[in-house]
Design an enzyme around this catalytic site. Structure first.
Site, mmCIF file in Angstrom:
data_model
loop_
_atom_site.group_PDB
_atom_site.id
_atom_site.type_symbol
_atom_site.label_atom_id
_atom_site.label_comp_id
_atom_site.label_asym_id
_atom_site.label_seq_id
_atom_site.Cartn_x
_atom_site.Cartn_y
_atom_site.Cartn_z
ATOM 1 N N ASP A 259 -20.046 93.535 -84.934
ATOM 2 C CA ASP A 259 -20.663 93.145 -83.626
ATOM 3 C C ASP A 259 -21.479 94.151 -82.873
ATOM 4 O O ASP A 259 -21.828 95.025 -83.550
ATOM 5 C CB ASP A 259 -19.765 92.160 -82.738
ATOM 6 C CG ASP A 259 -20.240 91.170 -82.284
ATOM 7 O OD1 ASP A 259 -21.337 90.889 -81.354
ATOM 8 O OD2 ASP A 259 -20.013 89.931 -82.496
ATOM 9 N N HIS B 83 -21.722 90.763 -76.420
ATOM 10 C CA HIS B 83 -21.286 89.746 -77.360
ATOM 11 C C HIS B 83 -20.025 90.134 -77.926
ATOM 12 O O HIS B 83 -19.195 89.302 -78.571
ATOM 13 C CB HIS B 83 -22.281 89.806 -78.446
ATOM 14 C CG HIS B 83 -22.465 88.367 -79.520
ATOM 15 N ND1 HIS B 83 -21.735 88.851 -80.511
ATOM 16 C CD2 HIS B 83 -22.934 87.407 -79.666
ATOM 17 C CE1 HIS B 83 -21.709 87.643 -81.192
ATOM 18 N NE2 HIS B 83 -22.750 86.838 -80.656
ATOM 19 N N SER C 232 -20.781 81.662 -82.599
ATOM 20 C CA SER C 232 -20.388 83.078 -82.221
ATOM 21 C C SER C 232 -19.092 82.659 -81.538
ATOM 22 O O SER C 232 -18.070 83.663 -81.781
ATOM 23 C CB SER C 232 -21.255 83.709 -81.556
ATOM 24 O OG SER C 232 -22.026 84.515 -82.209
#
Length: 421
Positions: free
Chosen positions: A169, A201, A357
């Protein structure tokens, strides 16, 4: 996201609003990285054949540099840049001109030559209050209140202890209080950039997997494998990072105590699907997001990888959010809208996000959780256990997807009832 785009999958929100429709990212020539390619070699080659092929590529490249130095027209290229070996899959990336690409395509040792591509990250905005996702994990698919502070999440106290979750990520804020010292920095593929998560994220995803408050597997270890910076990446960096993860798991003897989470999605790209398949054959479990296009996930990578666990998003009242991809390749549905987790910018920072996600790490966390309480010796055993626990026929508008929602199986075991939020 449409053809050639690849990105992370948290969707933007405005405080107090439900999820807006994601705007498609238009595809154009700028999505291709000029002069950069990924070369996949054929299966079954000997080490000598691979070595001879790379020597040939290097000699051709040197000849090209010599002609360039002598004043010939053309573009100076880098040649072979990085090597990838995932189980029995051999690949390399490099910079080549059009003539060299033609030569490579005709090589008897080469399976395919694909242009490298940019991946794009979705923008994110903070939205307060989201507390339903964990309660859903142990509710057997029973709808839960969206904003209630009284939702219980029941789980076995082993809670992922001794298991390692690898998060490919944007990096992870390993000093966040949610991780209690269980998060470490692994690999950073981005040149001239720190391992710091500047986008948020990766920290959010890791918190859903293993945060002490927001995580499914509250005692699992998490490893930051950074392949994205703030905005974009390429297959070159993604594959470098995935390759590093596979090697690290193998070298550390963690195959049956490790899970990889890929909260990323893009147009179908066979070399990456091949890499995910080799990880499976090597004995390593990968969990992937279905994608946020509101379309059939069979056209997305890595969602289309047949032996990865592909996760779609479900809302608190068992409806499919319009953004979530679907289709026969989707294995399971997990909470993916208005999910609260840790965030960038501070060791106590939090944010509420939506997207597949967020759904994928719920299942990656479940894998880590199940690995800590049951001997699951292979990815096939892991997948079978996860799917055998699911609750059927609850998701409204699942299209032609297998209709199975996530469940942690706690009613089979002694449980712990923690306090949350």
């Amino acid at each position: 996201m449409q053809l050639l785009n690849f990105g992370l999958l948290l969707l933007p929100f405005v405080a107090g609003d439900l999820a807006p429709q994601p705007e498609p990212l238009l595809v154009g020539p700028s999505d291709i990285v000029p002069g950069q390619y990924l070369v996949t070699l054929k299966e079954g080659l000997t080490s000598a054949q691979i070595r001879d092929h790379k020597k040939w590529v290097s000699s051709v490249h040197r000849a090209n540099l010599d002609s360039f130095a002598a004043g010939a027209r053309g573009v100076e290229t880098e040649g072979i840049m990085k090597h990838f070996h995932i189980h029995d899959l051999n690949m390399y990336s490099g910079g080549f001109d059009e003539k060299r690409v033609e030569d490579l395509s005709r090589s008897p040792y080469v399976k395919s030559v694909h242009p490298d591509q940019h991946f794009y990250l979705a923008k994110t905005v903070t939205q307060r209050q989201a507390r339903w996702g964990l309660g859903y994990m142990s509710s057997k698919g029973k709808p839960v209140p969206l904003h209630s502070t009284l939702v219980d999440y029941s789980y076995d106290d082993k809670a992922g202890e001794g298991v390692w979750a690898y998060v490919l990520d944007t990096g992870i804020n390993v000093n966040h209080v949610e991780f209690e010292g269980r998060a470490i920095l692994g690999h950073n593929a981005i040149p001239n950039k720190s391992h710091t998560d500047e986008f948020g994220h990766g920290t959010c995803v890791a918190g859903i997997i293993a945060g002490k408050t927001y995580g499914v597997a509250k005692k699992a270890n998490v490893v930051s494998a950074k392949a994205f910076d703030t905005g974009s990446s390429t297959y070159n960096y993604i594959l470098e990072t995935y390759d590093w993860i596979i090697r690290n798991i193998t070298d550390s003897n963690r195959k049956n105590k490790a899970v990889i989470n890929l909260s990323i999605s893009g147009a179908k790209y066979q070399p990456f699907d091949d890499a995910a398949e080799r990880a499976f054959k090597a004995g390593i479990t990968t969990v992937v997001a279905a994608g946020n296009d509101g379309k059939d996930a069979k056209n997305n990578t890595p969602a289309s990888s047949p032996n990865a666990i592909t996760v779609g998003a479900v809302r608190w009242e068992n409806t499919r959010p319009s953004f979530s991809n679907y289709g026969k390749i989707v294995d399971i549905w997990a909470p993916g809208e208005l999910i609260k987790s840790c965030w960038k910018g501070g060791n106590n920072a939090t944010s509420t996000q939506s997207g597949t996600s967020a759904a994928s790490p719920h299942v990656a966390g479940l894998v880590a959780y199940l690995m800590s309480i049951k001997n699951l010796p292979s990815p096939s055993a892991v997948t079978a256990r996860v799917l055998n626990l699911t609750i059927p026929n609850l998701v409204k508008d699942a299209k032609d997807s297998p209709n199975r929602v996530v469940y942690n199986g706690i009613q089979e075991r002694k449980c712990k009832l923690p306090k949350y939020y």
